[in-house]
Design a protein around this motif. Structure first.
Motif, PDB file in Angstrom:
ATOM      1  N   UNK A  58       0.835  -1.210   0.000  1.00  0.00           N
ATOM      2  CA  UNK A  58       0.000   0.000   0.000  1.00  0.00           C
ATOM      3  C   UNK A  58       0.865   1.254   0.000  1.00  0.00           C
ATOM      4  N   UNK A  59       1.886   1.278   0.825  1.00  0.00           N
ATOM      5  CA  UNK A  59       2.781   2.442   0.862  1.00  0.00           C
ATOM      6  C   UNK A  59       3.507   2.603  -0.467  1.00  0.00           C
ATOM      7  N   UNK A  60       3.966   1.503  -1.047  1.00  0.00           N
ATOM      8  CA  UNK A  60       4.697   1.555  -2.318  1.00  0.00           C
ATOM      9  C   UNK A  60       3.829   2.143  -3.430  1.00  0.00           C
ATOM     10  N   UNK A  61       2.531   1.874  -3.390  1.00  0.00           N
ATOM     11  CA  UNK A  61       1.623   2.454  -4.397  1.00  0.00           C
ATOM     12  C   UNK A  61       1.642   3.974  -4.349  1.00  0.00           C
ATOM     13  N   UNK A  62       2.053   4.522  -3.215  1.00  0.00           N
ATOM     14  CA  UNK A  62       2.098   5.980  -3.034  1.00  0.00           C
ATOM     15  C   UNK A  62       3.536   6.513  -3.013  1.00  0.00           C
ATOM     16  N   UNK A  63       4.477   5.674  -3.435  1.00  0.00           N
ATOM     17  CA  UNK A  63       5.868   6.107  -3.524  1.00  0.00           C
ATOM     18  C   UNK A  63       6.628   6.098  -2.208  1.00  0.00           C
ATOM     19  N   UNK A  64       6.117   5.360  -1.229  1.00  0.00           N
ATOM     20  CA  UNK A  64       6.741   5.286   0.094  1.00  0.00           C
ATOM     21  C   UNK A  64       7.317   3.883   0.284  1.00  0.00           C
ATOM     22  N   UNK A  65       8.622   3.797   0.546  1.00  0.00           N
ATOM     23  CA  UNK A  65       9.278   2.500   0.724  1.00  0.00           C
ATOM     24  C   UNK A  65       9.543   2.240   2.208  1.00  0.00           C
ATOM     25  N   UNK A  66       8.846   1.253   2.762  1.00  0.00           N
ATOM     26  CA  UNK A  66       9.052   0.875   4.164  1.00  0.00           C
ATOM     27  C   UNK A  66       9.621  -0.537   4.287  1.00  0.00           C
ATOM     28  N   UNK A  67      10.040  -1.109   3.162  1.00  0.00           N
ATOM     29  CA  UNK A  67      10.444  -2.517   3.133  1.00  0.00           C
ATOM     30  C   UNK A  67      11.677  -2.833   3.974  1.00  0.00           C
ATOM     31  N   UNK A  68      12.515  -1.853   4.254  1.00  0.00           N
ATOM     32  CA  UNK A  68      13.747  -2.126   5.008  1.00  0.00           C
ATOM     33  C   UNK A  68      13.577  -1.997   6.525  1.00  0.00           C
ATOM     34  N   UNK A  69      12.392  -1.583   6.968  1.00  0.00           N
ATOM     35  CA  UNK A  69      12.160  -1.391   8.403  1.00  0.00           C
ATOM     36  C   UNK A  69      11.952  -2.730   9.097  1.00  0.00           C
ATOM     37  N   UNK A  70      12.154  -2.754  10.403  1.00  0.00           N
ATOM     38  CA  UNK A  70      11.857  -3.964  11.177  1.00  0.00           C
ATOM     39  C   UNK A  70      11.219  -3.566  12.507  1.00  0.00           C
ATOM     40  N   UNK A  71      10.322  -4.416  12.964  1.00  0.00           N
ATOM     41  CA  UNK A  71       9.530  -4.123  14.161  1.00  0.00           C
ATOM     42  C   UNK A  71      10.383  -4.190  15.425  1.00  0.00           C
TER      43      UNK A  71
END
Length: 157
Positions: A58-71
């Motif tokens: 969902x974020x990527x569809x808006x140009x936001x990359x959160x793939x490298x984050x970790x909880x």
């Protein structure tokens, strides 16, 4: 440097997305050297895991990359360290304020910064479908823009 921490329950949907949106707006404004930005969860359910794949998409569809984050799980030290702590909902707000003790004034609701928004909380999309993640993205885009504007107006970033 101004420090900002975004917090939800598990740190796999809302708070990493908020971190991603805020980081995006900060970088677009050329202010990345003025902010320390992170996210965490009030519960340790997903510690060490990446964000939920639906949040990443969902974020990527808006140009936001959160793939490298970790909880990770929020700590009492975080609530002393961070200047601004933004909770996604009232349940997490209450948990954070209790943990924060004398620093409880640093904790606010994320949507306090969403101009014209009637909602008080960013709904948790975890148990729903794509529409919940799209709603989350729209709310966080607005709220993180509002947060950055408020911090700049206060001279805090």
């Amino acid at each position: 440097m101004t420090s900002v921490l975004f917090v939800c329950m598990g740190n796999v949907c809302r708070s990493p997305s908020a971190e991603g949106y805020f980081r995006h707006h900060v970088e677009a404004a050329g202010l990345e050297d003025e902010f320390d930005i992170d996210s965490a969860g009030t519960h340790g359910y997903h510690v060490g895991r990446p964000p939920d794949s639906r949040a990443i998409t969902a974020c990527a569809r808006h140009g936001i990359d959160i793939s490298s984050l970790s909880a990770r799980q929020v700590s009492a030290a975080d609530l002393q360290q961070y200047d601004h702590v933004l909770a996604m909902d009232t349940q997490n707000l209450a948990a954070l304020r209790q943990l924060a003790g004398e620093h409880a004034g640093r904790v606010r609701l994320m949507l306090d910064y969403a101009p014209g928004q009637d909602r008080r909380e960013v709904p948790d999309p975890y148990y729903g479908g794509d529409e919940g993640f799209e709603l989350m993205c729209g709310l966080l885009d607005s709220a993180t823009r509002g947060l950055l504007a408020a911090l700049r107006a206060e001279g805090d970033g």
